[in-house]
Every structure is written in structure tokens, then in C-alpha cells.
Design a protein around this motif. Structure first.
Motif, PDB file in Angstrom:
ATOM      1  N   HIS A  79      74.711   2.548 -26.047  1.00 16.75           N
ATOM      2  CA  HIS A  79      74.455   3.207 -27.323  1.00 16.75           C
ATOM      3  C   HIS A  79      73.262   2.615 -28.051  1.00 16.75           C
ATOM      4  CE1 HIS A  79      75.536   4.603 -31.492  1.00 16.75           C
ATOM      5  NE2 HIS A  79      75.649   5.708 -30.778  1.00 16.75           N
ATOM      6  N   ILE A  81      70.049   2.321 -28.119  1.00 18.24           N
ATOM      7  CA  ILE A  81      68.871   2.880 -27.462  1.00 18.24           C
ATOM      8  C   ILE A  81      67.574   2.291 -27.997  1.00 18.24           C
ATOM      9  CG2 ILE A  81      67.590   5.028 -27.038  1.00 18.24           C
ATOM     10  CD1 ILE A  81      70.272   6.467 -27.149  1.00 18.24           C
ATOM     11  N   SER A 110      76.067   9.037 -19.837  1.00 14.07           N
ATOM     12  CA  SER A 110      75.221   9.328 -21.001  1.00 14.07           C
ATOM     13  C   SER A 110      74.336  10.517 -20.676  1.00 14.07           C
ATOM     14  CB  SER A 110      74.304   8.135 -21.299  1.00 14.07           C
ATOM     15  OG  SER A 110      75.041   6.971 -21.479  1.00 14.07           O
ATOM     16  N   THR A 114      69.014   9.262 -22.598  1.00 16.08           N
ATOM     17  CA  THR A 114      69.436   7.876 -22.803  1.00 16.08           C
ATOM     18  C   THR A 114      68.962   6.999 -21.639  1.00 16.08           C
ATOM     19  OG1 THR A 114      71.369   8.645 -23.999  1.00 16.08           O
ATOM     20  CG2 THR A 114      71.451   6.396 -23.154  1.00 16.08           C
TER      21      THR A 114
END
Lengths: 406, 281
Positions: A79, A81, A110, A114
């Protein structure tokens, strides 16, 4: 490390070391970040150690290697990123506290963007004071079975519609990747496995409803690992043992060892199941933490990939449900728990976190062992396998108590 | 010559280690005065090395100012082979103590010029001022180092071809494959050991009883090379009861009667010559 440091010959004495499957009453000698043969130095160079480190009777094991870890300390690799490296660095540093000297940051299912954003930013790095080494990325999904999605978001689960191209389209560059978990029953999976193996990427089977035959086909195509055994796969059935059956399959040609990850946190795998795995196939057992961002955090709600997770009574659930979604276990605790519930030897417990994961990745010449020429990534343990200190390239990088590590 | 008869092989190990301890400590070695020690390998001295390591760990002895010369080494056996004497010495002794590797000398059986290697070894012994105490064991045929039956009693360090008996005896260390047993060795000569100021020979087990008999009860003979030490002014043989089985009762009783004197040799405050005062009544 300066030129001078490289020449420094260190002798760790008053210790036992794990070498060649035995606990030996031996000293460990290190120079230039590598374990060296003191006998050769004694006779060839005729020099004495420059630094002698009294280990006070500690047991020296290779540092732990975690092949599956989603994050920790508030960082979720999938998450996070925008400042990928920062997150990796933070976790890498803190993992030293648990005796982990190298790891595979693991990304869960994902969207393609991502992967394109994150993968180029997680480089393989050497370990050191800054943190544990990054051995390469473990990609867990999105080519998995929707019915065994576990904590992965169903929306992003994909098929190999265009064979290997689906995979490269999804991930982008595979340069930093060392391990891919996929479901072998997906159409075109076998050819994808072959292609990945050609690129020296280890293929792991998991999040799958594959039967044993499909599993065996995948192994013949080159797959060599099973992702968190028992979790996110068909339960063992005596007429179709599923992926679990690979542990005793007669279709795996001799000389090849199927390794399997197992979460020995005392929550994800029942002690009886751990014992079954250990007793049927001890040499393949690899302890993984499958830890997530909540590792090292208090109770509360945190982010895992696209999902919110909740820490409740020391366990991590998908928020508002009772679905387990990865652990908050520390590797050193997993080693102790594994030893305790299986009654295995100290050697077996340690090798499951050192030699076996290294062998899985084919790096057992330099990592996961204390042989001459290997990297001096070590942990010092007491007799209960509690962590005393962590060392990378022969330098102390974490210390749990007053020791002699300068 | 002194013959110290110990009850068991374990006590031979302890006695000999204590003797070495005392000799080195009495010598008070320092940077200007090294103690030069000749060393054997094999099963017999293993217990002595263990004891010496124990004394080192208990800080009763230091090898910082000790130079060592080993008796022998196989030719063309890799140095890290578990049967090589380099391996034996490192793993059974040197790695456990504080000796400076610069002061350790073992013949190099892999040297390109073996003759030169042997000559250099003799020179190094001379440069070190000769050997203060040479410790040795013997084979059942009475050989000392690799000076097998028939070796000249005036021999110096040299290349020796090993006797068939020795090869057969050694095959057990090389997977019972006689073709793998090295058939040559470098060894100090009988003369080299004779030059030491003192020689201590360890003999244990009934299989060496006949050799001990030949060593001390019969004449000097090159077929039993250890017998040469009858002519050495300071030889001390340490043996166990089993090794005395071929000796005459008279011989054994004679040396056993001296045991109180022998005991003094290893006492910390002991003197080599026992004195007592005789009271006049």
C-alpha cells in the motif's frame, strides 16, 4: 566499510556454532564480511585475530531469512506506493531486532499500476547497520484462485489469459523479483511457470484449489515452493491430498526438495498440523512470518494492500470479520514456537529459518549457513533460542543486552 | 633413563601434560627466551593435548613464548585432509591455545622440493636454539616418528618411503583403501630427536608392550629405533601398566620403587633431586 576494516580478522570465541547440521563447539572467524577458515589463515598467513569477541557461551546461528513478509511497524509494502524505499528501509532496520538478516518484501494482489510503481523501487540490497538485506521481491498474486483469496482483494485477481504476457503486462520489470506465488490450476499456468524458472525466479504454489496432480505438473514445470502450507489451499483429503500431498509425492524426482512456507505463529497453523508437516517432510520446512504492517504495533485498524485490517487480541483480522490475514509474528518467536510444539531439535528449528529458505532461493552458498565463504550474517542466541544480538557482515547491528559488540 | 609407570592411559596423559606444564613454567619463557618443544601426533598423545588445553584454559600455562616443531607429515596429502598432521595439530591443539602461528613448524609434505623442505626444517630447529623437550610416541614395531625398522640411528630429517605394514595399519584411516594411503612421509631423523636436550616418550597399551621391552631391556638396535634413546642423557618414558606386560618383574619393580621421585618431577614446587635429612639418634 573502509579498506582497513576489511582486513580485520575477528574471532568469535566461547560459543557454539550451527554448521553442517550440527551444533559444534567451535569459534567463528570473520574477515571482510565473510566467514573464513581459521586453519588456513593459521598455516598460510600465520596471523592471529585482530579482534576477539567473547560470546559468553552463546549459540551462533546464521541470521534468519524471511521469504514472506508483507510489512511491519506500520508500513505495508503493497500500500505504501509513494515512498517505497523509505518503507522498506524502516522495516529492514526494525527486522534486525527479530534476528532477521535478509528478507523478501512481499506484495499481495494489487492492480497493475501498483506493481509498475513499486517493483522498480525495491532493489536487492546488501544488509548492514541500516537494516536486513533485501533478497528480492516476493509477488503473491494476483494470479491466484478467487476461492482461496484469503486476504487478497478479489477485484484484482487475474488469469493468464495471454500466458506469460499477462504476467509481464501485470508486473512490468521482473528484475527485482525472486519469488512468485501463483495458483497452478489457472489456464496457461504451466507455461508461465516454465518461463519464470528460465528467468531464475522461484515459483511457489499457493492461494489455490489445485489438486495433487496439478501440483505435481507444476513441480515438473519447475515450481519448487509452496506458499504458507495448509493456508489458502484445499484441505488434505485422502483421495485427493491437494497441494499438501506434494510433501510426500512420488512424482517429485529424487534430489529435488519441495520447500514449503509455514506460519508457525501459533495462530495460523495448529500445532498438530505443524507436527504433520515437520514429521512428513522436515527438510523442506521453511518458517515464514507472513507478517503485515501491524507487526510491532498495538491493537487497532491498519492498512493491508487494498484492505483494512484490525488488530484484535494479538491477531490480525480483515476489519469487521473473523478472517485471518497474515500474522504479527516475529521470526525469533516462530522459531521457538516451532521447536516447542514439534519437539524438533535446535538444529531443525534453526535450519527452518536459515538453511531451508536459503536453499529455496538457491543462495545457500552465501546465506543461511556458517560455512567458509558465506556471508557473516549471524544471530547470537541463548539456550532457549532467545535473541541476544544480530550481526551482518560480521558487524553488530542489533544488541538485546550488554554484549561485547563494541 | 627414567621409566614412569602409570596405572592407566588417562594417567599417562595427565602425567605427561603436568610434566610439560612444569618444564615450560620452570623455564620461564619470554620474548628473549623461547621454549622449543618437539611434538608428536597420533592417538597416544591426544589425552596429553587435552590436558594441556585444560591447563591453558585454567591459565596455568601459556604458549605465547613456545616454539613447536612437529615430528612428521605425509607427502602429497592435502593439508586440510582430516588425516594430515597439520589438521590434527590445528584441531587437537593449536586452535585451543595462545600459540603464535609464526612459532609453529610442521613439515610441508606438499612442498615442491621435499629435500629442501627437510633441510630447512633442520636449520629452523638450529636457529631456534635446538629442541628443549621432544615428545614422541612409538609404533608397535618400535618406530619413533616415521623412523621405521632399519632406519639409521644417525638419521636426520628426510623423505621416507613407508613400510607395507604401516600402509596396511593406516588404511583404516583412509576408508580401508590402501591405494589412498600416502606411501611417503617427511620425518625428523632419530639423530634429530637425539639432539634434543630432553626426550619424553609416551607408550600405552598392551600392543606396544613388546616394543617397550625392546626399547629398554635389550640392546640398541636400528630394527627398534626407539632403543637409540638408551644413549640419550635425558630420556623419560611414560607408560601405562598394559605397556609393561612384556617387561621383567624386576624391571617393573625397580622403576615402580622410584615412583616417589618421579612424582616430584611434576609437583609444582618439586625438585628433580629428592633430598631428605637423616636424623642422628
Amino acid at each position: 566499510m573502509s579498506r582497513e576494516d576489511q582486513q580485520i580478522l575477528k574471532q568469535f570465541y566461547n560459543c557454539c556454532i550451527l554448521r553442517d547440521g550440527k551444533i559444534l563447539n567451535e569459534d567463528l572467524w570473520v574477515r571482510d564480511g565473510k566467514i573464513v577458515d581459521p586453519e588456513k589463515i593459521f598455516y598460510d598467513e600465520k596471523i592471529k585475530p585482530h579482534v576477539r569477541i567473547d560470546c559468553n557461551g552463546a549459540l551462533i546461528s546464521p541470521g534468519y531469512i524471511d521469504l514472506q513478509i508483507n510489512g511491519g511497524f506500520g508500513i505495508d509494502f503493497t500500500h505504501n506506493i509513494n515512498n517505497v524505499q523509505e518503507g522498506i528501509n524502516k522495516v529492514a532496520k526494525r527486522l534486525l531486532e527479530f534476528g532477521v538478516t535478509s528478507f523478501c518484501p512481499t506484495l499481495v494482489t494489487s492492480p497493475s499500476e501498483t506493481y509498475h510503481k513499486i517493483l522498480p523501487n525495491i532493489k536487492k540490497t546488501k544488509g548492514g547497520k541500516h537494516g536486513a538485506a533485501v533478497l528480492g521481491i516476493h509477488l503473491e498474486g494476483p494470479f491466484i484462485s478467487s476461492s482461496k483469496k484469503g486476504a487478497h482483494s478479489e477485484n484484482y485477481i487475474k488469469q493468464f489469459e495471454k500466458g506469460f504476457k499477462s504476467l509481464t503486462d501485470m508486473y512490468g520489470s521482473l528484475e527485482n523479483v525472486c519469488l512468485v506465488t501463483l495458483a497452478p490450476e489457472l489456464p496457461n499456468a504451466q507455461s508461465v511457470i516454465t518461463e519464470l524458472c528460465k528467468r531464475n525466479i522461484i515459483v511457489s504454489l499457493g492461494h489455490s484449489v489445485a489438486n495433487l496432480k496439478e501440483g505435481e505438473e507444476a513441480v515438473k514445470s519447475g515450481a519448487s515452493f509452496i506458499t504458507h502450507l495448509f493456508n489458502a489451499m484445499l484441505p488434505f483429503h485422502h483421495r485427493d491430498p491437494g497441494l499438501v500431498g506434494l510433501l510426500t509425492s512420488d512424482q517429485v524426482y529424487s534430489g529435488k526438495t519441495i520447500h514449503y512456507g509455514i506460519i508457525a505463529d501459533g495462530i495460523h497453523t495448529h500445532p498438530a498440523a505443524l507436527r504433520i508437516a515437520h514429521r512428513t517432510h522436515p527438510k523442506g520446512l521453511v518458517l515464514v512470518t507472513d507478517a503485515l504492517s501491524a507487526l510491532g504495533l498495538q491493537e487497532g485498524v491498519y492498512q493491508l494492500g487494498q484492505l483494512k485490517i484490525e488488530m484484535r487480541s494479538g491477531r490480525a483480522y480483515i476489519a469487521g470479520t473473523n478472517t485471518l490475514c497474515g500474522s504479527t509474528a516475529e521470526m525469533s518467536k516462530c522459531v521457538r514456537h516451532f521447536k516447542e510444539v514439534t519437539g524438533c531439535s535446535i538444529v531443525e528449528a534453526l535450519e527452518a529459518a536459515t538453511l531451508h529458505p536459503a536453499t529455496t532461493l538457491g543462495i545457500e552458498k552465501t546465506k543461511g549457513v556458517l560455512n567458509y565463504g558465506a556471508d557473516a550474517d549471524i544471530v547470537m542466541l541463548n539456550k532457549d533460542l532467545e535473541l541476544l544480538s544480530t550481526w551482518i557482515s560480521g558487524e553488530c547491528v542489533h544488541c538485546n543486552y550488554k554484549c561485547n559488540c563494541q | 633413563m627414567r621409566l614412569v609407570i602409570c596405572d592407566t592411559a588417562d594417567y599417562v596423559a595427565e602425567w605427561s601434560a603436568k610434566y610439560v606444564l612444569k618444564r615450560i613454567n620452570d623455564f620461564q619463557p619470554n620474548p628473549d627466551k623461547y621454549f622449543v618443544l618437539g611434538l608428536p601426533t597420533g592417538g597416544t598423545p591426544l589425552g596429553m593435548y587435552k590436558k594441556l588445553i585444560e591447563y591453558y584454559k585454567a591459565r596455568k600455562i601459556s604458549f605465547k613464548y613456545v616454539k613447536t616443531f612437529n615430528m612428521d607429515e605425509y607427502v602429497d596429502l592435502p593439508r586440510d585432509h582430516p588425516e594430515s598432521y597439520h589438521y590434527y595439530m590445528y584441531n587437537n591443539f593449536f586452535k585451543h591455545i595462545d600459540i603464535d602461528p609464526e612459532n609453529v613448524h610442521i613439515l610441508d609434505g606438499n612442498a615442491p622440493d621435499l629435500v629442501k623442505e627437510c633441510d630447512d626444517f633442520e636449520n629452523k630447529i638450529s636457529e631456534a636454539g635446538g629442541i628443549e623437550l621432544f615428545i614422541g610416541g612409538i609404533g608397535p614395531d618400535g618406530h619413533i616418528a616415521f623412523n621405521e625398522p632399519g632406519s639409521s640411528l644417525a638419521s636426520r630429517t628426510r623423505v621416507k618411503t613407508l613400510a607395507q605394514d604401516t600402509l596396511e595399519a593406516n588404511a583404516r584411516f583412509f576408508g580401508n583403501d590402501i591405494s589412498k594411503v600416502p606411501n611417503q612421509a617427511l620425518t625428523v631423523g632419530v639423530g634429530t630427536v637425539m639432539d634434543a636436550k630432553e626426550v619424553m616418550i609416551l607408550i600405552t597399551g598392551s600392543h606396544k608392550a613388546f616394543a617397550l621391552y625392546k626399547a629398554i631391556e635389550e640392546g640398541i638396535n636400528h630394527m627398534w629405533t626407539v632403543s637409540a634413546f638408551q644413549q640419550h642423557p635425558r630420556t623419560i618414558i611414560i607408560c601405562d601398566e598394559d605397556a609393561t606386560l612384556e617387561l621383567r618383574v624386576k624391571t617393573v619393580k625397580y622403576f615402580k620403587a622410584l615412583s616417589a621421585t618421579h612424582q616430584k618431577l611434576i609437583q609444582e614446587d618439586g625438585d628433580a633431586i629428592l633430598r631428605r635429612s637423616i636424623q642422628n639418634n
